[in-house]
Design a protein around this motif. Structure first.
Motif, PDB file in Angstrom:
ATOM      1  N   MET A  84       0.838  -1.192   0.000  1.00  0.00           N
ATOM      2  CA  MET A  84       0.000   0.000   0.000  1.00  0.00           C
ATOM      3  C   MET A  84       0.877   1.248   0.000  1.00  0.00           C
ATOM      4  O   MET A  84       1.860   1.329   0.740  1.00  0.00           O
ATOM      5  CB  MET A  84      -0.885  -0.036   1.245  1.00  0.00           C
ATOM      6  N   GLU A  85       0.525   2.218  -0.816  1.00  0.00           N
ATOM      7  CA  GLU A  85       1.324   3.433  -0.919  1.00  0.00           C
ATOM      8  C   GLU A  85       1.083   4.360   0.261  1.00  0.00           C
ATOM      9  O   GLU A  85       0.021   4.356   0.867  1.00  0.00           O
ATOM     10  CB  GLU A  85       0.971   4.178  -2.205  1.00  0.00           C
ATOM     11  N   GLU A  86       2.083   5.172   0.542  1.00  0.00           N
ATOM     12  CA  GLU A  86       1.918   6.186   1.584  1.00  0.00           C
ATOM     13  C   GLU A  86       1.008   7.287   1.053  1.00  0.00           C
ATOM     14  O   GLU A  86       1.080   7.658  -0.123  1.00  0.00           O
ATOM     15  CB  GLU A  86       3.263   6.785   1.961  1.00  0.00           C
ATOM     16  N   PRO A  87       0.136   7.849   1.911  1.00  0.00           N
ATOM     17  CA  PRO A  87      -0.770   8.890   1.410  1.00  0.00           C
ATOM     18  C   PRO A  87      -0.061  10.191   1.035  1.00  0.00           C
ATOM     19  O   PRO A  87      -0.572  10.969   0.258  1.00  0.00           O
ATOM     20  CB  PRO A  87      -1.744   9.093   2.569  1.00  0.00           C
ATOM     21  N   TRP A  88       1.112  10.434   1.582  1.00  0.00           N
ATOM     22  CA  TRP A  88       1.824  11.694   1.303  1.00  0.00           C
ATOM     23  C   TRP A  88       3.063  11.411   0.451  1.00  0.00           C
ATOM     24  O   TRP A  88       4.165  11.778   0.791  1.00  0.00           O
ATOM     25  CB  TRP A  88       2.237  12.370   2.609  1.00  0.00           C
ATOM     26  N   ASP A  89       2.881  10.756  -0.661  1.00  0.00           N
ATOM     27  CA  ASP A  89       4.025  10.453  -1.503  1.00  0.00           C
ATOM     28  C   ASP A  89       4.456  11.690  -2.294  1.00  0.00           C
ATOM     29  O   ASP A  89       3.804  12.719  -2.310  1.00  0.00           O
ATOM     30  CB  ASP A  89       3.734   9.270  -2.417  1.00  0.00           C
ATOM     31  N   PHE A  90       5.571  11.539  -2.988  1.00  0.00           N
ATOM     32  CA  PHE A  90       6.166  12.666  -3.707  1.00  0.00           C
ATOM     33  C   PHE A  90       5.273  13.163  -4.830  1.00  0.00           C
ATOM     34  O   PHE A  90       5.184  14.369  -5.070  1.00  0.00           O
ATOM     35  CB  PHE A  90       7.539  12.247  -4.245  1.00  0.00           C
ATOM     36  N   GLU A  91       4.589  12.255  -5.508  1.00  0.00           N
ATOM     37  CA  GLU A  91       3.734  12.662  -6.634  1.00  0.00           C
ATOM     38  C   GLU A  91       2.579  13.544  -6.160  1.00  0.00           C
ATOM     39  O   GLU A  91       2.246  14.546  -6.795  1.00  0.00           O
ATOM     40  CB  GLU A  91       3.176  11.412  -7.321  1.00  0.00           C
ATOM     41  N   ARG A 133       1.986  17.479  -7.172  1.00  0.00           N
ATOM     42  CA  ARG A 133       0.741  17.984  -7.760  1.00  0.00           C
ATOM     43  C   ARG A 133       0.235  19.205  -7.000  1.00  0.00           C
ATOM     44  O   ARG A 133      -0.231  20.176  -7.614  1.00  0.00           O
ATOM     45  CB  ARG A 133      -0.334  16.906  -7.730  1.00  0.00           C
ATOM     46  N   ILE A 134       0.302  19.155  -5.697  1.00  0.00           N
ATOM     47  CA  ILE A 134      -0.131  20.311  -4.889  1.00  0.00           C
ATOM     48  C   ILE A 134       0.752  21.521  -5.179  1.00  0.00           C
ATOM     49  O   ILE A 134       0.257  22.640  -5.354  1.00  0.00           O
ATOM     50  CB  ILE A 134      -0.125  19.956  -3.388  1.00  0.00           C
ATOM     51  N   ALA A 135       2.061  21.299  -5.249  1.00  0.00           N
ATOM     52  CA  ALA A 135       2.977  22.407  -5.536  1.00  0.00           C
ATOM     53  C   ALA A 135       2.714  22.984  -6.930  1.00  0.00           C
ATOM     54  O   ALA A 135       2.717  24.205  -7.118  1.00  0.00           O
ATOM     55  CB  ALA A 135       4.418  21.939  -5.419  1.00  0.00           C
ATOM     56  N   ASP A 136       2.480  22.118  -7.912  1.00  0.00           N
ATOM     57  CA  ASP A 136       2.181  22.599  -9.271  1.00  0.00           C
ATOM     58  C   ASP A 136       0.871  23.373  -9.307  1.00  0.00           C
ATOM     59  O   ASP A 136       0.760  24.397 -10.000  1.00  0.00           O
ATOM     60  CB  ASP A 136       2.110  21.424 -10.251  1.00  0.00           C
ATOM     61  N   SER A 137      -0.130  22.910  -8.566  1.00  0.00           N
ATOM     62  CA  SER A 137      -1.413  23.622  -8.520  1.00  0.00           C
ATOM     63  C   SER A 137      -1.248  25.008  -7.920  1.00  0.00           C
ATOM     64  O   SER A 137      -1.783  25.997  -8.428  1.00  0.00           O
ATOM     65  CB  SER A 137      -2.434  22.833  -7.701  1.00  0.00           C
ATOM     66  N   CYS A 138      -0.524  25.081  -6.824  1.00  0.00           N
ATOM     67  CA  CYS A 138      -0.300  26.389  -6.184  1.00  0.00           C
ATOM     68  C   CYS A 138       0.496  27.315  -7.096  1.00  0.00           C
ATOM     69  O   CYS A 138       0.189  28.511  -7.193  1.00  0.00           O
ATOM     70  CB  CYS A 138       0.440  26.199  -4.857  1.00  0.00           C
ATOM     71  N   LEU A 139       1.500  26.774  -7.754  1.00  0.00           N
ATOM     72  CA  LEU A 139       2.324  27.598  -8.640  1.00  0.00           C
ATOM     73  C   LEU A 139       1.519  28.110  -9.828  1.00  0.00           C
ATOM     74  O   LEU A 139       1.634  29.281 -10.209  1.00  0.00           O
ATOM     75  CB  LEU A 139       3.532  26.789  -9.111  1.00  0.00           C
ATOM     76  N   SER A 140       0.669  27.254 -10.407  1.00  0.00           N
ATOM     77  CA  SER A 140      -0.139  27.712 -11.538  1.00  0.00           C
ATOM     78  C   SER A 140      -1.178  28.747 -11.090  1.00  0.00           C
ATOM     79  O   SER A 140      -1.443  29.716 -11.814  1.00  0.00           O
ATOM     80  CB  SER A 140      -0.822  26.531 -12.225  1.00  0.00           C
TER      81      SER A 140
END
Length: 101
Positions: free
Chosen positions: A1-8, A12-19
């Motif tokens: 199971m993947e970690e909920p706070w992975d790098f991807e 995505r959050i950083a890209d959303s804020c930057l855009s």
């Protein structure tokens, strides 16, 4: 199971804020009517908050003293209990009050 706070997810959050910020800057620099209204309202809000801050610095103690209860006791000038009675004690001749249905 993947970690909920992975790098991807974080990227995505950083890209959303930057855009969002880049679109906001583009709109801010545009000579548009809605941007002008936004700037006027933002300036008015900041001016009002600064004016309220300075007014409270100057008149805050006066306003506080107007609403501060003066004197002693629970409600300012009124005493905690009646002066002729001492709390829960009653006189010898007083009948005890009982609850009746």
């Amino acid at each position: 199971m993947e970690e909920p706070w992975d790098f991807e997810f974080l990227s995505r959050i950083a890209d959303s804020c930057l855009s969002f910020l880049s679109e906001f800057v583009d709109d801010w620099l545009a000579n548009d009517m809605r941007v002008s209204i936004f700037k006027i309202l933002l300036g008015w809000l900041i001016f009002s908050l600064i004016a309220i801050h300075f007014a409270w610095k100057v008149y805050g103690n006066t306003v506080n003293d107007m609403y501060y209860r003066q004197g002693t006791g629970q409600n300012g000038g009124t005493p905690d209990t009646a002066p002729h009675l001492s709390g829960w004690e009653s006189r010898v001749g007083d009948s005890l009050k009982t609850h009746r249905d």
